[in-house]
Motif scaffolding. Structure first.
Motif, PDB file in Angstrom:
ATOM      1  N   GLY A 255     106.819-115.711   2.173  1.00  0.00           N
ATOM      2  CA  GLY A 255     108.090-115.792   1.923  1.00  0.00           C
ATOM      3  C   GLY A 255     108.870-114.735   1.453  1.00  0.00           C
ATOM      4  O   GLY A 255     110.213-114.670   1.177  1.00  0.00           O
ATOM      5  N   ALA A 256     108.544-114.844   0.080  1.00  0.00           N
ATOM      6  CA  ALA A 256     109.222-113.644  -0.911  1.00  0.00           C
ATOM      7  C   ALA A 256     109.147-112.109  -0.172  1.00  0.00           C
ATOM      8  O   ALA A 256     110.229-111.486  -0.890  1.00  0.00           O
ATOM      9  CB  ALA A 256     107.772-113.696  -2.383  1.00  0.00           C
ATOM     10  N   VAL A 257     108.004-112.003   0.483  1.00  0.00           N
ATOM     11  CA  VAL A 257     108.079-109.926   1.383  1.00  0.00           C
ATOM     12  C   VAL A 257     109.032-110.029   3.039  1.00  0.00           C
ATOM     13  O   VAL A 257     109.867-109.019   3.398  1.00  0.00           O
ATOM     14  CB  VAL A 257     106.610-109.404   1.244  1.00  0.00           C
ATOM     15  N   ASP A 258     108.400-111.347   3.834  1.00  0.00           N
ATOM     16  CA  ASP A 258     109.187-111.388   4.906  1.00  0.00           C
ATOM     17  C   ASP A 258     109.459-113.508   5.649  1.00  0.00           C
ATOM     18  O   ASP A 258     108.331-113.856   5.824  1.00  0.00           O
ATOM     19  CB  ASP A 258     107.622-110.717   5.613  1.00  0.00           C
ATOM     20  N   GLU A 259     110.861-113.678   4.924  1.00  0.00           N
ATOM     21  CA  GLU A 259     111.062-114.523   5.342  1.00  0.00           C
ATOM     22  C   GLU A 259     111.221-115.257   6.496  1.00  0.00           C
ATOM     23  O   GLU A 259     110.390-116.578   7.213  1.00  0.00           O
ATOM     24  CB  GLU A 259     112.065-115.280   5.079  1.00  0.00           C
ATOM     25  N   GLY A 260     110.898-114.602   7.580  1.00  0.00           N
ATOM     26  CA  GLY A 260     110.609-115.111   9.567  1.00  0.00           C
ATOM     27  C   GLY A 260     109.209-114.759   9.440  1.00  0.00           C
ATOM     28  O   GLY A 260     109.394-115.537  10.586  1.00  0.00           O
ATOM     29  N   ALA A 261     108.429-114.105   9.007  1.00  0.00           N
ATOM     30  CA  ALA A 261     106.873-113.853   8.746  1.00  0.00           C
ATOM     31  C   ALA A 261     106.423-115.969   8.951  1.00  0.00           C
ATOM     32  O   ALA A 261     105.799-116.579   8.798  1.00  0.00           O
ATOM     33  CB  ALA A 261     105.684-113.264   8.668  1.00  0.00           C
ATOM     34  N   ALA A 262     107.292-116.299   7.463  1.00  0.00           N
ATOM     35  CA  ALA A 262     107.361-117.346   6.391  1.00  0.00           C
ATOM     36  C   ALA A 262     107.486-118.327   7.091  1.00  0.00           C
ATOM     37  O   ALA A 262     106.953-119.729   7.375  1.00  0.00           O
ATOM     38  CB  ALA A 262     107.835-117.545   5.122  1.00  0.00           C
ATOM     39  N   GLU A 263     108.303-118.397   7.968  1.00  0.00           N
ATOM     40  CA  GLU A 263     108.743-120.044   8.942  1.00  0.00           C
ATOM     41  C   GLU A 263     107.983-119.368   9.898  1.00  0.00           C
ATOM     42  O   GLU A 263     107.875-121.007  10.337  1.00  0.00           O
ATOM     43  CB  GLU A 263     110.370-118.747   8.933  1.00  0.00           C
ATOM     44  N   ARG A 264     107.410-118.568  10.850  1.00  0.00           N
ATOM     45  CA  ARG A 264     107.113-118.757  11.898  1.00  0.00           C
ATOM     46  C   ARG A 264     105.305-119.443  11.874  1.00  0.00           C
ATOM     47  O   ARG A 264     104.488-120.612  11.592  1.00  0.00           O
ATOM     48  CB  ARG A 264     105.782-117.492  12.159  1.00  0.00           C
ATOM     49  N   VAL A 265     104.459-119.069  10.203  1.00  0.00           N
ATOM     50  CA  VAL A 265     103.829-120.057   9.759  1.00  0.00           C
ATOM     51  C   VAL A 265     103.767-121.660   9.105  1.00  0.00           C
ATOM     52  O   VAL A 265     102.532-121.937   9.580  1.00  0.00           O
ATOM     53  CB  VAL A 265     103.246-119.175   8.296  1.00  0.00           C
ATOM     54  N   ARG A 266     104.810-121.868   8.888  1.00  0.00           N
ATOM     55  CA  ARG A 266     105.659-122.934   8.999  1.00  0.00           C
ATOM     56  C   ARG A 266     105.466-123.923   9.804  1.00  0.00           C
ATOM     57  O   ARG A 266     104.831-124.792   9.996  1.00  0.00           O
ATOM     58  CB  ARG A 266     106.942-123.436   7.823  1.00  0.00           C
ATOM     59  N   GLU A 267     105.853-123.087  10.969  1.00  0.00           N
ATOM     60  CA  GLU A 267     105.856-123.513  12.101  1.00  0.00           C
ATOM     61  C   GLU A 267     104.492-124.164  12.726  1.00  0.00           C
ATOM     62  O   GLU A 267     104.304-125.001  13.029  1.00  0.00           O
ATOM     63  CB  GLU A 267     106.642-122.931  13.283  1.00  0.00           C
ATOM     64  N   GLN A 268     103.529-122.808  12.532  1.00  0.00           N
ATOM     65  CA  GLN A 268     101.722-123.207  12.739  1.00  0.00           C
ATOM     66  C   GLN A 268     101.323-124.544  11.975  1.00  0.00           C
ATOM     67  O   GLN A 268     100.744-125.267  12.418  1.00  0.00           O
ATOM     68  CB  GLN A 268     101.211-122.091  12.384  1.00  0.00           C
ATOM     69  N   ALA A 269     101.938-124.942  10.533  1.00  0.00           N
ATOM     70  CA  ALA A 269     101.749-125.794   9.685  1.00  0.00           C
ATOM     71  C   ALA A 269     102.124-127.406  10.565  1.00  0.00           C
ATOM     72  O   ALA A 269     101.575-127.954  10.747  1.00  0.00           O
ATOM     73  CB  ALA A 269     102.122-125.644   8.634  1.00  0.00           C
ATOM     74  N   SER A 270     103.753-127.348  11.427  1.00  0.00           N
ATOM     75  CA  SER A 270     103.948-128.666  11.414  1.00  0.00           C
ATOM     76  C   SER A 270     102.948-128.357  12.841  1.00  0.00           C
ATOM     77  O   SER A 270     102.867-129.866  13.102  1.00  0.00           O
ATOM     78  CB  SER A 270     104.813-128.457  11.713  1.00  0.00           C
ATOM     79  N   ALA A 271     102.947-128.035  13.519  1.00  0.00           N
ATOM     80  CA  ALA A 271     102.022-127.462  15.135  1.00  0.00           C
ATOM     81  C   ALA A 271     100.691-128.372  14.269  1.00  0.00           C
ATOM     82  O   ALA A 271      99.783-129.109  14.381  1.00  0.00           O
ATOM     83  CB  ALA A 271     101.564-126.777  15.352  1.00  0.00           C
ATOM     84  N   ALA A 272     100.237-128.375  13.185  1.00  0.00           N
ATOM     85  CA  ALA A 272      98.662-128.722  13.217  1.00  0.00           C
ATOM     86  C   ALA A 272      98.680-129.673  12.748  1.00  0.00           C
ATOM     87  O   ALA A 272      97.622-130.708  12.351  1.00  0.00           O
ATOM     88  CB  ALA A 272      98.047-127.758  11.593  1.00  0.00           C
ATOM     89  N   ARG A 273      99.875-130.532  12.024  1.00  0.00           N
ATOM     90  CA  ARG A 273      99.627-131.771  11.533  1.00  0.00           C
ATOM     91  C   ARG A 273     100.446-132.363  12.837  1.00  0.00           C
ATOM     92  O   ARG A 273      99.681-134.358  12.785  1.00  0.00           O
ATOM     93  CB  ARG A 273     101.376-131.896  10.362  1.00  0.00           C
ATOM     94  N   ALA A 274     100.862-131.852  13.625  1.00  0.00           N
ATOM     95  CA  ALA A 274     101.311-133.423  15.027  1.00  0.00           C
ATOM     96  C   ALA A 274      99.939-133.415  15.259  1.00  0.00           C
ATOM     97  O   ALA A 274     100.073-134.475  16.417  1.00  0.00           O
ATOM     98  CB  ALA A 274     101.999-132.402  15.948  1.00  0.00           C
TER      99      ALA A 274
END
Length: 277
Positions: A255-274
């Motif tokens: 997130g410190a360098v690329d917030e868009g990429a960080a958000e995509r990774v957070r979506e992957q984390a949510s998908a993993a929890r799902a």
């Protein structure tokens, strides 16, 4: 025969990696202990003793860099038959030092470790040279440098040979910066990269992918993206909670360098929890 507990291997690996002068052979043997559950303390000692014994057969101070190179080729390549072939790229053992010492076969970088460790013990001015796509060994200072290819039995390389190796791997010309000595931890990370590449082509060996990335993360300097790779392997293995936690931690860094990429990774984390439901 039972080897080390994984936690003990990790502790010793991390300790050696942070030593003032990391022992390349010891680190490579600990990689082997991680891979081979039967490799115990006696096995580690036997491999170090074998390197000592080989070094004891090198002629005493043979001369300049080329003389050292020829002496090591005659001993390791010709007398003992250490070399590699295309088939060795398909075997995990080709990346494990204790197996390379046993089989006398391996990947270029592991054979180079044998050359370096034997030559170093014999007093040679030796170091690894991390050419793109093909690791080799160097002898002597830059202005007298002699390169050898342990994968080809220790063949002494001409400047043209080195150029062809680089061109074959990258399509680019040889740059003098490629000829500088490789540090031990750089060598270990490159070995672990090879193990990870081997495992990536074999989804059924995600166990190997996991320990290879986890050892890489224990090195003092490593690419941050390895945390993302570890998370992906954990999810692949069904460890959705730990995988999600690791994805979220990586997203914080990203997130410190690329917030868009960080958000995509957070979506992957949510998908993993799902996937727990």
């Amino acid at each position: 025969m039972t080897g080390f507990e994984p936690a003990e291997v990790r502790r010793r690996f991390a300790e050696e990696a942070r030593a003032e002068r990391p022992d390349l052979a010891a680190l490579c043997l600990l990689v082997g202990a991680e891979a081979d559950g039967t490799l115990d303390e006696a096995g580690l000692d036997a491999a170090q003793v074998e390197l000592d014994l080989l070094a004891g057969q090198v002629p005493f101070r043979p001369g300049g860099p080329r003389s050292w190179a020829v002496a090591l080729r005659e001993l390791l390549g010709e007398r003992y038959g250490f070399h590699g072939s295309a088939a060795d790229y398909q075997r995990l053992e080709s990346s494990l030092l204790h197996e390379v010492l046993r089989r006398r076969r391996g990947l270029p970088i592991l054979l180079s470790v044998v050359w370096m460790e034997v030559a170093r013990r014999a007093g040679a001015p030796v170091y690894g040279v991390a050419l793109p796509g093909h690791f080799v060994v160097g002898f002597g200072p830059p202005d007298q440098q002699v390169l050898v290819d342990p994968f080809d039995g220790g063949r002494v390389l001409t400047g043209r040979d080195a150029e062809l190796l680089v061109a074959g791997a990258t399509g680019a010309p040889l740059d003098p910066s490629m000829l500088v000595p490789a540090e031990p931890l750089e060598v270990v990370l490159r070995i672990l990269n090879n193990v990870r590449a081997w495992a990536a082509a074999r989804p059924e060996r995600s166990d190997v992918a996991l320990w290879a990335v986890e050892l890489s993360l224990l090195l003092p300097s490593h690419p941050a993206r390895l945390r993302y790779e570890r998370a992906q392997v954990l999810v692949q293995r069904g460890d959705f909670v730990e995988g999600a936690v690791e994805l979220e931690a990586y997203a914080e860094i990203l997130g410190a360098v690329d917030e868009g990429a960080a958000e995509r990774v957070r979506e992957q984390a949510s998908a993993a929890r799902a996937r727990l439901n």
